[in-house]
Design a protein around this motif. Structure first.
Motif, PDB file in Angstrom:
ATOM      1  N   THR A  94       0.836  -1.203   0.000  1.00 13.97           N
ATOM      2  CA  THR A  94       0.000   0.000   0.000  1.00 13.97           C
ATOM      3  C   THR A  94       0.871   1.254   0.000  1.00 13.97           C
ATOM      4  OG1 THR A  94      -1.936  -0.981   1.037  1.00 13.97           O
ATOM      5  CG2 THR A  94      -1.589   1.350   1.436  1.00 13.97           C
ATOM      6  N   PRO A  95       0.753   2.091  -1.039  1.00 11.53           N
ATOM      7  CA  PRO A  95       1.454   3.383  -1.020  1.00 11.53           C
ATOM      8  C   PRO A  95       0.754   4.315  -0.037  1.00 11.53           C
ATOM      9  CG  PRO A  95      -0.008   3.264  -2.928  1.00 11.53           C
ATOM     10  CD  PRO A  95      -0.107   1.929  -2.226  1.00 11.53           C
ATOM     11  N   MET A  96       1.514   5.107   0.680  1.00 15.12           N
ATOM     12  CA  MET A  96       0.870   5.951   1.696  1.00 15.12           C
ATOM     13  C   MET A  96       0.377   7.276   1.126  1.00 15.12           C
ATOM     14  SD  MET A  96       2.936   4.727   5.088  1.00 15.12           S
ATOM     15  CE  MET A  96       2.082   5.805   6.224  1.00 15.12           C
ATOM     16  N   ARG A  97       0.510   7.418  -0.161  1.00 15.47           N
ATOM     17  CA  ARG A  97      -0.095   8.549  -0.874  1.00 15.47           C
ATOM     18  C   ARG A  97      -0.580   7.994  -2.201  1.00 15.47           C
ATOM     19  NH1 ARG A  97      -2.954  12.382  -0.841  1.00 15.47           N
ATOM     20  NH2 ARG A  97      -1.914  12.880   1.095  1.00 15.47           N
ATOM     21  N   SER A  98      -1.819   8.299  -2.537  1.00 14.87           N
ATOM     22  CA  SER A  98      -2.357   7.804  -3.801  1.00 14.87           C
ATOM     23  C   SER A  98      -3.369   8.809  -4.306  1.00 14.87           C
ATOM     24  CB  SER A  98      -3.025   6.446  -3.565  1.00 14.87           C
ATOM     25  OG  SER A  98      -3.792   6.084  -4.685  1.00 14.87           O
ATOM     26  N   GLY A  99      -2.966   9.571  -5.319  1.00 18.86           N
ATOM     27  CA  GLY A  99      -3.865  10.574  -5.893  1.00 18.86           C
ATOM     28  C   GLY A  99      -4.379  11.500  -4.813  1.00 18.86           C
ATOM     29  N   LYS A 100      -5.715  11.589  -4.711  1.00 20.84           N
ATOM     30  CA  LYS A 100      -6.320  12.484  -3.730  1.00 20.84           C
ATOM     31  C   LYS A 100      -6.472  11.829  -2.356  1.00 20.84           C
ATOM     32  CE  LYS A 100      -9.618  13.371  -6.644  1.00 20.84           C
ATOM     33  NZ  LYS A 100     -10.834  13.826  -7.369  1.00 20.84           N
ATOM     34  N   GLY A 101      -5.978  10.625  -2.225  1.00 24.04           N
ATOM     35  CA  GLY A 101      -6.116   9.944  -0.942  1.00 24.04           C
ATOM     36  C   GLY A 101      -4.768   9.611  -0.351  1.00 24.04           C
ATOM     37  N   GLY A 102      -4.771   9.248   0.908  1.00 21.26           N
ATOM     38  CA  GLY A 102      -3.508   8.865   1.496  1.00 21.26           C
ATOM     39  C   GLY A 102      -3.563   8.864   3.006  1.00 21.26           C
ATOM     40  N   PHE A 103      -2.433   8.582   3.597  1.00 20.06           N
ATOM     41  CA  PHE A 103      -2.313   8.523   5.049  1.00 20.06           C
ATOM     42  C   PHE A 103      -1.877   9.868   5.625  1.00 20.06           C
ATOM     43  CE2 PHE A 103      -2.573   3.858   5.778  1.00 20.06           C
ATOM     44  CZ  PHE A 103      -2.566   3.421   4.460  1.00 20.06           C
ATOM     45  N   TYR A 104      -1.654  10.842   4.733  1.00 19.46           N
ATOM     46  CA  TYR A 104      -1.296  12.197   5.144  1.00 19.46           C
ATOM     47  C   TYR A 104      -2.278  13.175   4.534  1.00 19.46           C
ATOM     48  CZ  TYR A 104       3.252  10.347   6.632  1.00 19.46           C
ATOM     49  OH  TYR A 104       4.242   9.651   7.263  1.00 19.46           O
ATOM     50  N   LEU A 105      -2.558  14.236   5.253  1.00 20.50           N
ATOM     51  CA  LEU A 105      -3.486  15.241   4.758  1.00 20.50           C
ATOM     52  C   LEU A 105      -2.830  16.079   3.671  1.00 20.50           C
ATOM     53  CD1 LEU A 105      -6.279  16.532   5.104  1.00 20.50           C
ATOM     54  CD2 LEU A 105      -5.337  17.964   6.909  1.00 20.50           C
ATOM     55  N   ASP A 106      -1.614  16.501   3.945  1.00 21.51           N
ATOM     56  CA  ASP A 106      -0.870  17.313   2.987  1.00 21.51           C
ATOM     57  C   ASP A 106      -0.445  16.411   1.829  1.00 21.51           C
ATOM     58  OD1 ASP A 106       1.108  18.653   1.562  1.00 21.51           O
ATOM     59  OD2 ASP A 106       1.921  19.630   3.353  1.00 21.51           O
ATOM     60  N   GLU A 107      -0.887  16.772   0.626  1.00 18.00           N
ATOM     61  CA  GLU A 107      -0.667  15.871  -0.511  1.00 18.00           C
ATOM     62  C   GLU A 107       0.806  15.738  -0.910  1.00 18.00           C
ATOM     63  OE1 GLU A 107      -3.375  16.234  -3.826  1.00 18.00           O
ATOM     64  OE2 GLU A 107      -5.112  16.439  -2.491  1.00 18.00           O
ATOM     65  N   THR A 108       1.638  16.589  -0.347  1.00 16.21           N
ATOM     66  CA  THR A 108       3.060  16.474  -0.675  1.00 16.21           C
ATOM     67  C   THR A 108       3.767  15.502   0.265  1.00 16.21           C
ATOM     68  OG1 THR A 108       3.725  18.256   0.811  1.00 16.21           O
ATOM     69  CG2 THR A 108       3.102  18.886  -1.443  1.00 16.21           C
ATOM     70  N   LYS A 109       3.060  15.063   1.295  1.00 19.44           N
ATOM     71  CA  LYS A 109       3.721  14.206   2.290  1.00 19.44           C
ATOM     72  C   LYS A 109       3.437  12.719   2.077  1.00 19.44           C
ATOM     73  CE  LYS A 109       4.319  15.766   6.527  1.00 19.44           C
ATOM     74  NZ  LYS A 109       3.916  16.148   7.888  1.00 19.44           N
ATOM     75  N   GLY A 110       4.350  11.917   2.536  1.00 18.65           N
ATOM     76  CA  GLY A 110       4.148  10.466   2.494  1.00 18.65           C
ATOM     77  C   GLY A 110       4.341   9.856   1.119  1.00 18.65           C
ATOM     78  N   LYS A 111       4.774  10.669   0.160  1.00 18.23           N
ATOM     79  CA  LYS A 111       4.854  10.182  -1.221  1.00 18.23           C
ATOM     80  C   LYS A 111       5.799   9.004  -1.409  1.00 18.23           C
ATOM     81  CE  LYS A 111       3.366  14.025  -4.088  1.00 18.23           C
ATOM     82  NZ  LYS A 111       3.770  15.106  -4.997  1.00 18.23           N
ATOM     83  N   SER A 112       6.864   8.975  -0.607  1.00 15.40           N
ATOM     84  CA  SER A 112       7.833   7.887  -0.774  1.00 15.40           C
ATOM     85  C   SER A 112       7.631   6.795   0.278  1.00 15.40           C
ATOM     86  CB  SER A 112       9.259   8.448  -0.706  1.00 15.40           C
ATOM     87  OG  SER A 112       9.452   9.136   0.518  1.00 15.40           O
ATOM     88  N   GLN A 113       6.469   6.831   0.959  1.00 16.78           N
ATOM     89  CA  GLN A 113       6.248   5.861   2.032  1.00 16.78           C
ATOM     90  C   GLN A 113       5.287   4.739   1.630  1.00 16.78           C
ATOM     91  OE1 GLN A 113       5.342   7.812   5.758  1.00 16.78           O
ATOM     92  NE2 GLN A 113       7.157   9.132   5.634  1.00 16.78           N
ATOM     93  N   VAL A 114       5.571   3.594   2.210  1.00 19.95           N
ATOM     94  CA  VAL A 114       4.805   2.385   1.914  1.00 19.95           C
ATOM     95  C   VAL A 114       4.342   1.790   3.245  1.00 19.95           C
ATOM     96  CG1 VAL A 114       4.985   0.019   1.011  1.00 19.95           C
ATOM     97  CG2 VAL A 114       6.160   1.902  -0.172  1.00 19.95           C
ATOM     98  N   ARG A 115       3.133   1.261   3.260  1.00 22.40           N
ATOM     99  CA  ARG A 115       2.692   0.511   4.439  1.00 22.40           C
ATOM    100  C   ARG A 115       2.668  -0.967   4.084  1.00 22.40           C
ATOM    101  NH1 ARG A 115      -3.429  -0.139   6.601  1.00 22.40           N
ATOM    102  NH2 ARG A 115      -3.355  -1.544   4.800  1.00 22.40           N
ATOM    103  N   ILE A 116       3.312  -1.756   4.946  1.00 26.75           N
ATOM    104  CA  ILE A 116       3.275  -3.198   4.751  1.00 26.75           C
ATOM    105  C   ILE A 116       2.437  -3.812   5.880  1.00 26.75           C
ATOM    106  CG2 ILE A 116       5.399  -3.717   6.048  1.00 26.75           C
ATOM    107  CD1 ILE A 116       6.081  -5.703   3.780  1.00 26.75           C
ATOM    108  N   ALA A 117       1.581  -4.750   5.518  1.00 26.84           N
ATOM    109  CA  ALA A 117       0.779  -5.458   6.521  1.00 26.84           C
ATOM    110  C   ALA A 117       1.315  -6.881   6.583  1.00 26.84           C
ATOM    111  CB  ALA A 117      -0.692  -5.447   6.116  1.00 26.84           C
ATOM    112  N   TYR A 118       1.885  -7.258   7.749  1.00 27.13           N
ATOM    113  CA  TYR A 118       2.507  -8.600   7.824  1.00 27.13           C
ATOM    114  C   TYR A 118       1.464  -9.652   8.196  1.00 27.13           C
ATOM    115  CZ  TYR A 118       3.427  -6.622  12.542  1.00 27.13           C
ATOM    116  OH  TYR A 118       3.340  -5.990  13.756  1.00 27.13           O
ATOM    117  N   VAL A 119       0.583  -9.875   7.220  1.00 26.48           N
ATOM    118  CA  VAL A 119      -0.579 -10.735   7.477  1.00 26.48           C
ATOM    119  C   VAL A 119      -0.465 -12.108   6.797  1.00 26.48           C
ATOM    120  CG1 VAL A 119      -2.213  -8.884   7.957  1.00 26.48           C
ATOM    121  CG2 VAL A 119      -1.771  -9.534   5.577  1.00 26.48           C
ATOM    122  N   ARG A 120       0.752 -12.517   6.498  1.00 25.63           N
ATOM    123  CA  ARG A 120       0.964 -13.882   5.980  1.00 25.63           C
ATOM    124  C   ARG A 120       1.953 -14.592   6.879  1.00 25.63           C
ATOM    125  NH1 ARG A 120      -3.152 -15.106   2.471  1.00 25.63           N
ATOM    126  NH2 ARG A 120      -4.106 -13.089   2.860  1.00 25.63           N
TER     127      ARG A 120
END
Lengths: 435, 435
Positions: free
Chosen positions: B385-411
């Motif tokens: 999961t990219p932490m920024r995607s178009g108009k959505g993301g894990f950050y409010l400021d659209e310039t932030k989190g662009k190089s961040q990834v969330r990994i879910a260790y669910v396997r």
């Protein structure tokens, strides 16, 4: 009152009352006192679900050791089965990619209203209407307008003896620059009216001429007793908006559908939003916030196309008997001031009736739960839905529908006869007491 | 484009993108080409549900021949079981009448936001945040503000070396007259941070001083590896908002909860909204529009208080192993420019990491699905999961989190090792290609 209690939102504070479920907690308490409450308030059919549906859930679970998320669109297997069901059983050409699975038609309605209106845009609907249309519009700050229908016309949108032109002019006059969509149910909740092709064409013409969306709620389509369309194997359904809208205008149509009423699966919360491809990406962003529809309900109904048409036919026949019985009992209450439409409603499983004498239906329905069992010396009563309840109701104008009651004939005939006798004696007792 | 297509609502058109599910359809297509896609994008645990849960659904169905609506509150049996679970297993004094069953925590969140904010009121949240908080606020026209947290502080709201006073002043400075609530998750999605009692007390103090609601998302509470509270039978949970808020201030608290993560029951869509009695009637009117939560999910989890604590402990241990493994692999990617927090996240099953070198995480995550399998000659890839995607993301400021990834260790661990190797070689390949 603590300081935080003043901080509740105004929109929550003013949320419309729910006339169908408003007395639910009261009914629960009455039941706990040992009173038998026959629930004719809510559209929850008591007919059995197809055996396959009940078995599918267990099969679904036996194939896995946990229950994962599915896609936000709903499961492809179900969407494909649903498409086959529409095509093969109902004669409706609807593709899987135009079907999104939702948490009942309620969620489909929320997604539809949100997607076609901005705050202060307007949706219009034939009145009396399903109260949840109003609540949903309220929730999303959408204005709500009504096309009045009358008990003497069987609540049809084309009135008795009215020309098509006159009906068109009457409905068109309600459309403003703010109007974005027409929403209706046919077979109708609460009136049971089944709109003819002519009536659906009329709605389509208004929508086409004014560039409106059409939100067709067709959840009761298989509960059609008169005025239906036969397709295969004797299956009768109500005329569908898809019968009258040409392919080139399909983008105008959103259809709400559900497995709740068709297979007595209300608690499975599995419904559908049928919509044009252009809307799908936007609706999906919204729908993805709730992750996915529940997988157990989806697992249960993914064989919907395999259900023997006889199942639906049998339900139809059973419900028609009940309709006739309930309608006859209500007609016979003319002597105690009750009014029903001149002909039995063609579909769904509701009959609205008027108590007359400006009796408050809300007070009467409440009284039936609280006072009637005690006063009548009986340990039984009937739970009915008043068509006006505080800030909520089946009419927009708060002065309307006050003496009207909706009955849902969702119990078997012997219980219905018992219920109708109770209703009759309750009305007599209430009117005597009221004077 | 047909004339009706212009009539879609602006709010639907501008709906925030969903970074977690945005690439779902692409992943589906890639899978259809025979590529194995390891799904570490979404928080869908693969650990087995308790056997009792799977069996309860069949038992529930065997007792009836159709599936009726239940009460809008959720079933009393489940609400009572849930209350016992809170009290006996987790040491949280929560009564059945303060628990409403919802369609996952998602619906609980919608009901909470709607009930405490008017349009243009504001909710604030620690950033990075669960994107659905933003989408829900967007949906209800609620403004959204953020409390910035940093990777170097392990995303805690009290920063390394910061005094309580300084942290209070920093957070308080974000509160305006429009602010109505603070929302957060702990253990956090996406950061894995588990807030200490001190941090929860800080949020409570800000809320108390400014008359705000507290919306605590505690769905991951049983996935706590460090910084947890032991209650009975060795069960460890994250500190709860109910640990720090006195009874007299409970009316300020709304808690989002769910059976999704605690028993791998995501697809069952069964969650909970815990709230004060004064809010219940208003929230119920809103919730009654969707009739009731799905009865199958409720039937499944109504024995939650009977689940052996060993089940939860085993899950916790398994997830801790995976956390350590994933964290170690990510830490070891320092040589290829990857940054993680200095200590492993204390809970949930997520780790955010930064790709460095201003690499677009969105492009990278997409590239992993499309190009990587082809270019690497492998038939396997990983869905992140990219932490920024178009108009959505894990950050409010659209310039932030662009190089961040969330990994879910669910396997499970062996698949995680495989996935981490793929991620490593993908980052190297992508960086080479990018230059």
């Amino acid at each position: 009152m603590s300081e935080i209690e003043h901080r509740i939102s105004k929109r929550a504070l003013n949320f419309p009352d729910n006339p169908i479920r408003g007395l639910e907690i009261l009914a629960f308490e009455v039941r706990n006192k040992g009173i038998k409450v026959i629930p004719l308030n809510i559209g929850a059919p008591d007919t059995p679900s197809p055996r396959e549906v009940m078995v599918s859930v267990s099969a679904y679970l036996s194939e896995r050791d946990h229950v994962e998320y599915g896609p936000s669109t709903g499961n492809i297997k179900l969407r494909e089965a649903r498409s086959r069901f529409y095509k093969d059983k109902l004669g409706l050409e609807i593709e899987p990619e135009n079907i999104l699975v939702t948490a009942g038609a309620s969620e489909a309605m929320e997604l539809a209203v949100y997607s076609v209106t901005n705050p202060d845009d307007e949706v219009i609907t034939p009145e009396p209407f399903f109260p949840n249309y109003l609540s949903t519009c309220y929730k999303y700050d959408t204005k709500f307008g009504v096309i009045q229908t009358r008990i003497e016309d069987g609540f049809h949108i084309i009135r008795e003896g009215e020309t098509l032109q006159a009906a068109y002019a009457r409905i068109e006059s309600l459309v403003s620059t703010k109007t974005k969509a027409i929403i209706w149910s046919s077979p109708s909740n609460p009136t049971g009216a089944v709109y003819s092709n002519e009536e659906l064409e009329l709605l389509f013409k208004v929508a086409k001429d004014h560039n409106l969306f059409l939100i067709a709620d067709e959840v009761y389509r298989l509960l059609t007793f008169d005025g239906g369309v036969s397709y295969k194997e004797g299956l009768v359904r109500a005329p569908s908006i898809y019968d009258v809208v040409p392919q080139s205008d399909r983008s105008r149509v959103l259809c709400l559908d559900s497995s709740s009423k068709e297979i007595s699966f209300c608690g499975g919360r599995t419904g559908y939003l049928i919509l044009d491809q252009f809307l799908v990406p936007y609706v999906l962003k919204n729908a993805s916030v709730r992750a996915c529809p529940n997988m157990l309900g989806q697992g249960a109904v993914e064989g919907i196309d395999q259900i023997d048409p006889k199942y639906f036919l049998k339900n139809q026949q059973e419900l028609k008997l009940r309709r006739d019985l309930t309608y006859k009992h209500l007609s016979d209450m003319k002597d105690i001031g009750v009014t029903v439409s001149p002909k039995p409603p063609e579909g769904a499983f509701y009959i609205p009736f008027d108590l007359g004498d400006e009796i408050s239906a809300e007070n009467f329905c409440r009284w039936m739960l609280t006072d009637f069992p005690r006063k009548s010396g009986s340990n039984k009563t009937v739970f009915l839905t008043p068509m006006r309840s505080g800030k909520g109701g089946f009419y927009l104008d708060e002065t309307k529908g006050k003496s009207q009651v909706r009955i849902a004939y969702v119990r078997e005939s012997s219980e219905l006869v018992e219920a109708m006798d109770i209703v009759r004696s309750a009305i007599i007792a209430y009117k005597n007491e009221d004077q």
